[in-house]
Design an enzyme around this catalytic site. Sequence first.
Site, PDB file in Angstrom:
ATOM      1  N   HIS A  68       0.814  -1.206   0.000  1.00 29.95           N
ATOM      2  CA  HIS A  68       0.000   0.000   0.000  1.00 29.95           C
ATOM      3  C   HIS A  68       0.856   1.269   0.000  1.00 29.95           C
ATOM      4  CE1 HIS A  68      -3.666   1.995  -0.104  1.00 29.95           C
ATOM      5  NE2 HIS A  68      -4.247   1.613   1.023  1.00 29.95           N
ATOM      6  N   ASP A 106      -2.260   2.134  -4.667  1.00 31.54           N
ATOM      7  CA  ASP A 106      -3.511   2.533  -4.022  1.00 31.54           C
ATOM      8  C   ASP A 106      -4.592   1.490  -4.277  1.00 31.54           C
ATOM      9  OD1 ASP A 106      -2.374   4.871  -3.059  1.00 31.54           O
ATOM     10  OD2 ASP A 106      -2.878   5.997  -4.878  1.00 31.54           O
TER      11      ASP A 106
END
Length: 462
Positions: free
Chosen positions: A433, A437
């Site tokens: 992450h 995204d």
Amino acid sequence: MASRSLISKLNSIKSTPTRIVALGRCGSNSRLAGAILRSSSAHNCPSTPSKHFYLTSLIDQRAYLHLSRPFLNEILTIESPAFAESIKEGDVTFLKKVGDAVAEDEEIAKVETDKTTIEVKSPKSGVIEAILVPDGSTITANMPIIKLRVGAAGAAAPKAEAPAAAAAPKKEEAKPAAAAPPPPPPQQQQARVTPVPSAPSHSIPVAQVPVTPFVASSSAPVDISKISGTRAETRVKMSKMRQTVASRLKTAQNTCAMLTTFNEINMGNLSELRKAYGDQFQKKHNLKLGFMSAFVKAAAYALQDQPVVNATIEGNEIVYRDYIDISVAVATPKGLVVPVLRNVERMNYADIEREISSLGERARQNKLAIEDMQGGTFTISNGGVFGSLFGTPIINPPQSAILGMHGIFDRPIALNGQVVIKPMMFVALTYDHRLIDGREAVTFLRKIKSAVEDPRTLLLDI
């Protein structure tokens, strides 16, 4: 004068036969060469002498002789093989013991590193004279590990063992069958099977309860399938490959901000495609059409659509690649390895199946090279071959994402307003992450779902 003196010295050598190689071109040198050859032939030199005299230079009618003697039963020191730059050490396991005869190019040891297993072969025939390091110890590159006595014994010993082994059954047949021992008297049999009454368990003090002794570990490999018992413990040394896998997985957990998104894929169309064209595909390419080729091709298609999933973080920079190298996780008896398919964006289904088959076979035989497992921009792990229903894979650093495939099971789904039974598979995408995204991750996984459920989208590029 010099020629006569040289010939007299040669004639004085009586202890061993000699063979003369003379180099002369013209004049007195050529006459001297002819005289030397005649002198040597008078001794009836054998084809394999124990001493060779080489006449290497004739200058001003003076001969310079150099002596070399082939050593029978020469002791040769065998070193560990050179490792790749990324490998520093490995654990050695010897396949031969002291006194064993070995042939040339016969495997005598193997070195297990954190990435692959390297074979150590005998450069010559001979007998193992000494083993210089303990079995199972950690060694480095170019380290002396074995002393080999070079000679004919190494080549002759295996041949001599074959007739002896063949003669063994004949000797056993010649022996008369030994008479079976008489059965014990009925009273003795009854005494053996009669149980001895024991006191109730609550009346035995804890200090008097027998304890199974601890079994100390040994350097020899242990067959886990033969471990038995109720309370015993056996310690087995962790292999280099397993240590590296454990370290890398823990590093991935501590470094990456891992998040997993899920989806499900209807495998009905792909199953029908395999049934309709599987025989023709195997007839033309001599390969079976599996599910992995469809997922690998779909992943390459999705990586081109979402290049950030194919990227990686290096320091404070993001590295984007214009090539796609997909690592395919393969389970081996010694651990998990991830050989790499190079330039998958240029492959079709047949190319992918051929390369997966080749890499998988080499992985199971421990013949993968370091280059086969280096690199990789994305990983696919197929837990479905073991019947997995659902799971969350762990990223393979320094990559940024991994796709987890699972088992195919019939489940009811809603299709065109009706509840139908279809072969379904859960898929999971674990991503870093820090770089990727949620939008890119979900879009990427839906792209794979679309390409697997309907491969025609790959042809139309939609």
